[in-house]
Design an enzyme around this catalytic site. Structure first.
Site, PDB file in Angstrom:
ATOM      1  N   GLY A  33     -52.293  77.818  25.935  1.00 57.75           N
ATOM      2  CA  GLY A  33     -51.865  77.469  27.548  1.00 57.75           C
ATOM      3  C   GLY A  33     -52.840  76.068  27.712  1.00 57.75           C
ATOM      4  N   ASN A  34     -52.885  75.898  29.099  1.00 60.92           N
ATOM      5  CA  ASN A  34     -53.549  74.728  29.632  1.00 60.92           C
ATOM      6  C   ASN A  34     -54.120  74.981  30.917  1.00 60.92           C
ATOM      7  OD1 ASN A  34     -51.784  74.081  31.924  1.00 60.92           O
ATOM      8  ND2 ASN A  34     -50.080  73.961  30.227  1.00 60.92           N
ATOM      9  N   ARG A  35     -54.886  74.131  31.467  1.00 58.16           N
ATOM     10  CA  ARG A  35     -55.786  74.288  32.718  1.00 58.16           C
ATOM     11  C   ARG A  35     -55.145  74.030  33.945  1.00 58.16           C
ATOM     12  NH1 ARG A  35     -61.382  73.776  31.525  1.00 58.16           N
ATOM     13  NH2 ARG A  35     -61.877  73.146  29.383  1.00 58.16           N
ATOM     14  N   SER A  36     -53.789  73.831  34.136  1.00 55.00           N
ATOM     15  CA  SER A  36     -53.031  73.538  35.529  1.00 55.00           C
ATOM     16  C   SER A  36     -53.332  74.915  36.349  1.00 55.00           C
ATOM     17  CB  SER A  36     -51.829  73.357  35.028  1.00 55.00           C
ATOM     18  OG  SER A  36     -51.327  73.089  36.496  1.00 55.00           O
ATOM     19  N   ALA A 100     -47.435  71.872  34.497  1.00 52.06           N
ATOM     20  CA  ALA A 100     -48.037  71.177  33.202  1.00 52.06           C
ATOM     21  C   ALA A 100     -47.106  72.373  31.908  1.00 52.06           C
ATOM     22  CB  ALA A 100     -49.412  71.411  32.845  1.00 52.06           C
TER      23      ALA A 100
END
Ligand code: CTP
Ligand code: CA
Length: 224
Positions: A33-36, A100
């Site tokens: 995943g990502n930090r968005s 993102a």
């Protein structure tokens, strides 16, 4: 545009906004995943509603409550997001890709939980995800549809942004400087909006709502 001052200049328009970050499953309990946080996308949705638009919000893993007045579609992966955005874009005047999107997904999704053993772990093989922004930009569902991308950059922010705008083929690219302390999860943003016509609109450090209002100003000015 001052906060709270909104023109009803999106009345009769359908806008699609993607928000959040995709999660690409590795096994039933793990993902890449990502930090968005989704906050910028939600600010875009709320401000568009206030300006009179019909808004379809494609939400990926934000945990945020649905904004009042938006049609919300919940998705998980980049492939799900592509399907939802492509469908909603069919009758949209504008598409804003604030989400993102994971560039890669695990090539093999394991059906059962990956267990640790005494052996060294296997590397994770990755497959490329589709570039949704490039697809939407290159194959507009409607003549005159305005397509907006976001770029989070860390190093050569403006040069990277200009190259990305050209590569993606979108009309506007909102370029943010990011870092662990900057932008992600916060309520403020600082950006430069690059346009395909060569213009640049700096947006000073401030609430994500203010940046959203400037994005809609630029979108409205591109509607024929
Ligand atoms: N995007 C997309 N589909 C992808 C990746 C990105 O639609 N598979 C969109 C994002 O929603 C964003 C824009 O493209 O609006 C730019 O994303 P970014 O990650 O900055 O661009 P990339 O082309 O993936 O380049 P980078 O190598 O910097 O990650
Ligand atoms: Ca990327």
């Amino acid at each position: 545009v001052a906060r709270g001052v909104t023109a009803p200049d999106l009345v009769g328009r359908h806008v699609v906004v993607s928000a959040g970050g995709t999660r690409e499953p590795l096994d039933p309990v793990r993902f890449l995943g990502n930090r968005s946080s989704g906050k910028q996308g939600y600010a875009l949705a709320r401000t568009a509603i206030a300006r009179g638009a019909r808004v379809t919000l494609i939400e990926a893993n934000t945990g945020l409550p649905d904004p009042a007045g938006a049609d919300v579609v919940h998705v998980g992966t980049a492939v799900d997001l592509r399907e939802a955005v492509t469908k909603a874009a069919e009758d949209a005047d504008c598409v804003v890709m604030a989400a993102a999107v994971a560039d890669f997904r695990p090539a093999n999704r394991v059906g059962g939980k990956i267990k640790k053993t005494d052996a060294e772990p296997e590397p994770i093989a990755l497959a490329k995800n589709p570039d949704i922004l490039a697809e939407i930009s290159g194959d507009r569902a409607r003549a005159g549809q305005v397509v907006v991308g976001f770029a989070a950059e860390t190093d050569d922010v403006l040069a990277n942004g200009r190259a990305k705008l050209a590569r993606k083929g979108c009309d506007l690219l909102v370029v943010n400087r990011v870092g662990e302390e900057l932008t992600f999860g916060t309520d403020v943003n600082e950006a430069v909006i690059l346009a395909a016509d060569g213009t640049e609109t700096p947006v000073p450090h401030g609430p994500k709502e203010d940046l959203a209002e400037v994005v809609w100003d630029l979108v409205v000015s591109r509607f024929g």
